[in-house]
Motif scaffolding. Sequence first.
Motif, mmCIF file in Angstrom:
data_model
loop_
_atom_site.group_PDB
_atom_site.id
_atom_site.type_symbol
_atom_site.label_atom_id
_atom_site.label_comp_id
_atom_site.label_asym_id
_atom_site.label_seq_id
_atom_site.Cartn_x
_atom_site.Cartn_y
_atom_site.Cartn_z
ATOM 1 N N MET A 235 18.988 26.333 -14.399
ATOM 2 C CA MET A 235 19.820 25.190 -14.779
ATOM 3 C C MET A 235 21.266 25.623 -15.026
ATOM 4 S SD MET A 235 18.138 22.370 -14.580
ATOM 5 C CE MET A 235 17.613 23.131 -13.035
ATOM 6 N N GLU A 236 21.440 26.802 -15.595
ATOM 7 C CA GLU A 236 22.798 27.317 -15.804
ATOM 8 C C GLU A 236 23.487 27.540 -14.460
ATOM 9 O OE1 GLU A 236 25.048 30.866 -18.324
ATOM 10 O OE2 GLU A 236 22.869 30.907 -18.060
ATOM 11 N N MET A 237 22.752 28.102 -13.506
ATOM 12 C CA MET A 237 23.298 28.302 -12.166
ATOM 13 C C MET A 237 23.587 26.972 -11.497
ATOM 14 S SD MET A 237 22.183 28.042 -8.738
ATOM 15 C CE MET A 237 20.419 28.288 -8.751
ATOM 16 N N ALA A 238 22.630 26.021 -11.576
ATOM 17 C CA ALA A 238 22.804 24.729 -10.914
ATOM 18 C C ALA A 238 24.020 23.987 -11.453
ATOM 19 C CB ALA A 238 21.546 23.883 -11.090
ATOM 20 N N ALA A 239 24.315 24.144 -12.745
ATOM 21 C CA ALA A 239 25.438 23.421 -13.353
ATOM 22 C C ALA A 239 26.774 23.794 -12.718
ATOM 23 C CB ALA A 239 25.475 23.688 -14.855
ATOM 24 N N THR A 240 26.867 24.995 -12.134
ATOM 25 C CA THR A 240 28.115 25.389 -11.481
ATOM 26 C C THR A 240 28.353 24.620 -10.193
ATOM 27 O OG1 THR A 240 27.083 27.197 -10.218
ATOM 28 C CG2 THR A 240 27.863 27.709 -12.448
ATOM 29 N N THR A 241 27.333 23.904 -9.709
ATOM 30 C CA THR A 241 27.464 23.145 -8.458
ATOM 31 C C THR A 241 27.711 21.660 -8.711
ATOM 32 O OG1 THR A 241 25.094 22.649 -8.211
ATOM 33 C CG2 THR A 241 25.858 24.792 -7.399
ATOM 34 N N TRP A 242 27.953 21.305 -9.962
ATOM 35 C CA TRP A 242 28.239 19.919 -10.344
ATOM 36 C C TRP A 242 29.633 19.838 -10.961
ATOM 37 C CZ3 TRP A 242 24.634 15.647 -10.368
ATOM 38 C CH2 TRP A 242 23.363 15.969 -9.866
ATOM 39 N N HIS A 243 30.217 18.626 -10.920
ATOM 40 C CA HIS A 243 31.540 18.400 -11.508
ATOM 41 C C HIS A 243 31.535 17.100 -12.296
ATOM 42 C CE1 HIS A 243 33.427 21.740 -9.365
ATOM 43 N NE2 HIS A 243 32.719 21.370 -8.303
ATOM 44 N N GLY A 244 32.536 16.952 -13.142
ATOM 45 C CA GLY A 244 32.648 15.738 -13.944
ATOM 46 C C GLY A 244 31.639 15.730 -15.077
ATOM 47 N N GLU A 245 31.204 14.530 -15.461
ATOM 48 C CA GLU A 245 30.241 14.348 -16.546
ATOM 49 C C GLU A 245 28.980 13.684 -15.996
ATOM 50 O OE1 GLU A 245 33.023 13.918 -20.485
ATOM 51 O OE2 GLU A 245 32.811 12.127 -19.226
ATOM 52 N N TRP A 246 28.361 14.375 -15.050
ATOM 53 C CA TRP A 246 27.214 13.826 -14.338
ATOM 54 C C TRP A 246 26.047 13.477 -15.256
ATOM 55 C CZ3 TRP A 246 28.361 18.989 -14.697
ATOM 56 C CH2 TRP A 246 27.370 19.798 -15.258
ATOM 57 N N TRP A 247 25.884 14.259 -16.322
ATOM 58 C CA TRP A 247 24.723 14.087 -17.200
ATOM 59 C C TRP A 247 24.721 12.731 -17.889
ATOM 60 C CZ3 TRP A 247 28.886 17.197 -18.004
ATOM 61 C CH2 TRP A 247 29.685 16.929 -19.119
ATOM 62 N N LYS A 248 25.887 12.111 -18.013
ATOM 63 C CA LYS A 248 25.957 10.797 -18.649
ATOM 64 C C LYS A 248 25.317 9.718 -17.777
ATOM 65 C CE LYS A 248 30.025 11.687 -21.510
ATOM 66 N NZ LYS A 248 31.390 11.268 -21.875
ATOM 67 N N MET A 249 25.206 9.990 -16.479
ATOM 68 C CA MET A 249 24.554 9.055 -15.561
ATOM 69 C C MET A 249 23.208 9.587 -15.076
ATOM 70 S SD MET A 249 27.784 7.602 -13.324
ATOM 71 C CE MET A 249 28.483 9.211 -12.971
ATOM 72 N N GLY A 250 22.707 10.615 -15.702
ATOM 73 C CA GLY A 250 21.388 11.146 -15.383
ATOM 74 C C GLY A 250 21.393 12.233 -14.336
ATOM 75 N N GLY A 251 21.998 11.961 -13.190
ATOM 76 C CA GLY A 251 22.044 12.934 -12.102
ATOM 77 C C GLY A 251 21.007 12.724 -11.029
ATOM 78 N N GLY A 252 19.843 12.166 -11.413
ATOM 79 C CA GLY A 252 18.798 11.893 -10.420
ATOM 80 C C GLY A 252 17.922 13.112 -10.163
ATOM 81 N N GLY A 253 17.524 13.272 -8.891
ATOM 82 C CA GLY A 253 16.674 14.398 -8.513
ATOM 83 C C GLY A 253 15.234 14.245 -8.946
ATOM 84 N N THR A 254 14.723 13.033 -8.931
ATOM 85 C CA THR A 254 13.348 12.815 -9.372
ATOM 86 C C THR A 254 12.342 13.286 -8.312
ATOM 87 O OG1 THR A 254 13.582 10.528 -8.611
ATOM 88 C CG2 THR A 254 13.814 10.936 -10.971
ATOM 89 N N VAL A 255 11.206 13.781 -8.789
ATOM 90 C CA VAL A 255 10.110 14.250 -7.926
ATOM 91 C C VAL A 255 9.093 13.118 -7.897
ATOM 92 C CG1 VAL A 255 8.414 16.089 -7.559
ATOM 93 C CG2 VAL A 255 10.595 16.602 -8.692
ATOM 94 N N TRP A 256 9.357 12.120 -7.046
ATOM 95 C CA TRP A 256 8.592 10.876 -7.133
ATOM 96 C C TRP A 256 7.414 10.794 -6.170
ATOM 97 C CZ3 TRP A 256 8.766 8.079 -2.608
ATOM 98 C CH2 TRP A 256 9.884 8.207 -1.793
ATOM 99 N N ASP A 257 7.273 11.791 -5.287
ATOM 100 C CA ASP A 257 6.135 11.705 -4.375
ATOM 101 C C ASP A 257 5.562 13.072 -4.040
ATOM 102 O OD1 ASP A 257 4.203 10.462 -2.875
ATOM 103 O OD2 ASP A 257 5.433 10.172 -1.116
ATOM 104 N N SER A 258 6.045 13.737 -3.020
ATOM 105 C CA SER A 258 5.317 14.853 -2.420
ATOM 106 C C SER A 258 5.336 16.120 -3.272
ATOM 107 C CB SER A 258 5.887 15.159 -1.039
ATOM 108 O OG SER A 258 5.100 16.138 -0.391
ATOM 109 N N ILE A 259 4.140 16.685 -3.445
ATOM 110 C CA ILE A 259 3.921 17.974 -4.099
ATOM 111 C C ILE A 259 2.810 18.667 -3.312
ATOM 112 C CG2 ILE A 259 3.206 19.138 -6.219
ATOM 113 C CD1 ILE A 259 4.089 16.574 -7.737
ATOM 114 N N SER A 260 2.975 19.947 -2.998
ATOM 115 C CA SER A 260 1.951 20.703 -2.276
ATOM 116 C C SER A 260 1.683 22.016 -3.010
ATOM 117 C CB SER A 260 2.391 21.005 -0.834
ATOM 118 O OG SER A 260 2.529 19.823 -0.074
ATOM 119 N N TYR A 261 0.472 22.543 -2.814
ATOM 120 C CA TYR A 261 0.065 23.768 -3.502
ATOM 121 C C TYR A 261 -0.586 24.725 -2.518
ATOM 122 C CZ TYR A 261 -2.919 26.798 -6.398
ATOM 123 O OH TYR A 261 -3.557 27.875 -6.970
#
Length: 715
Positions: A235-261
């Motif tokens: 998460m610390e690494m990923a934060a360097t790829t974002w700008h502004g105040e994205w967290w106030k709007m959630g950001g998205g990235g939901t895992v709403w369907d496919s998962i494989s094992y």
Amino acid sequence: MPTPTELYRLLLCLLLTASAASVAQMPVDQPRLLQAASDGDNWLAHGRDLQETRFSPLTQINTDSVERLGLAWSFDVPSTRGLEGTPLIADGIMYATGNWSVVHALQADTGQLLWSYDPGVDRHRANVNCCGVVNRGVALWQDSVYVGTLDGYLVALDRATGAERWRTLTIDQSQPYAITGAPRIANGVVVIGNGGAEYGVRGYVGGYAADSGEQLWRFYTVPGNPKLEFENSQMEMAATTWHGEWWKMGGGGTVWDSISYDPQLDLLYIGVGNGGPHNREVRSPGGGDNLFLSSIVALRPQTGEYVWHYQQNPGETWDYTATQQMILADLPWQGEVRKVLMQAPKNGFFFIIDRTNGELLSAEPFVPVNWATGYDLSSGRPIEVPAARYVDEPFMLHPSGLGGHNWHPMSYNPQTGLVYLPALDFTAPMAQEDNFTWNQNHWNLGYKVERSPFGNLLTQALLKRLINSYLLAWDPIKQREVWRVPTPKMGNGGVLSSAGGLVFQGTTDNRFNAYSAAAGKLLWSFDSQHGIAAPPVTYAVNGEQYVAVMAGRGGGYSQAIGLDHQPATPKRRILAFKLDASNRLPAYELPASRERPPPVNADADAIDRGGQAYTRFCSRCHGASAVSDGSVPDLRKLNHYWYENFDEVVRGGSMSAMGMPAFDDVLSASATQDIKAYVLSRAHDQWEIDQTSDWWLDVKRWLADLAAAVLMLFA
């Protein structure tokens, strides 16, 4: 006093009953799931096997015998909403989900109901999920059935009785999260994600102990507030790829369907969704890749530990998700066998990724694509067309945000070496939204969504010309199309292939079809009375092979796109077929004639304002241009009572118990009146069409189709 013969018969009956019960309760454990690919009698996991191939080794129903296929039984699902589930079958029992996360257990050979479980989802939650109150299925482990509910619970049920064993809340219910996807099992860990990116949530996936529901781990897919401690180094690494105040709007990235094992590699693969809001210019001003949006991420299933990721769309800005089905296979690739993951996501490219390390091996378009010219295999990044980001000027995006392939599952047949997938070729305009305002209770897109300026018949004709939908056979090694079968409307069902040389798919125009896997020739078709979005399954009971599918349009773009449906509303059903069966579906009655709509009593400006507001707040359920798919009320065809009480329903929430939420937080009384005026104008349009004699309506449709062709020619 019973005779010895009677005692013998009684004892034999008890023994047979006990034997049947023991078979019904055979545990679904790791050894059994590891053998699922060769176990044709059962369908034990969401994709039939852990590789998610949706391929069956059964051959009783084949290219020669399929013409003898008939309806064995049907089960009416008590709801008018859409059905998207994959039923699971274990030891002669089918476990299927309907709307509002209700679970049904049925005798797989007769359709007899054994038990139903209703989790009691609060109907107000209908307002915090993007695409209908649907559910895509359950998971099985040991003697339990697991379901994720629309209001965010993970629930374990007793397989034999449907009694609730435990329930765990997986979300913060003050946030607009929802679960519509099926859980997956990774050697005793139940894995579930959620949806809600459009509304403003932060995506994550969680692992839970199958025996207790205890949360074992949670992996966030986008970073949170940098002023707070990051959960891990990723998460610390990923934060360097974002700008502004994205967290106030959630950001998205939901895992709403496919998962494989993959049990051999002990890796869990999650497909991460779009950004929230969709438009990166709004979500992350200043750019950035915005990890882990639109990515496949590999985790350790017991701990949630990050292993690797591959991002398909850096800086996602088109609603291009990576949540589509992931198939695991071992393929010959450039002289060696590689362990690969195959996915055909929304962005229109068919991906082959080394699933051991995330290396991109190939990405070729399976539908027409104009946002990128290809992928650079050395970097793994797309070669984007700069104008596609619609920053300065609107752009006609191809494929649209609906995708070249959406959630509807595809199938991989290792015998033919082909992947069969429901493809969609659809273009749509993208333009920056003026004066964007974020609201967590409603969709946050960041680009314009505008209503059609044309009448009903012309709009329908244009939609039919803009949308090309087809069943596609794709060679993943040669990365090329082998054959295609056009389908008349978009949103067609998922796919099943079998060793019998067949491919099964349902369509939105009320057909359930069987094709030859080799050439795509139509071999059999059944009138399902209802559009089909769900994927078929196949199994065997007492030596007889069955094919089953859930029939019932609704959910996702079936609701939103606004393509006309039949005037009647038949039952949503589970349909099961076998050779030489001859049952028939009951005939359905056409609705009674309705009264003429009330007068509009509004000027053209009010109707136009109402159309804009309707498109923003109402169309995702009630359909573009107020054309419903039938899963929710068609607002053009209401009786007078509902028009007279329009404000009480829309702003007052008088129908919230039925899943129609109140919109008083975003709609004023005057705005609601404008929407009512627009709806009534559309009702009168439809009334005139309904009163038109068939021959004159056919002429009007022909003229509309001609006009659409001319418009498309000069567009």
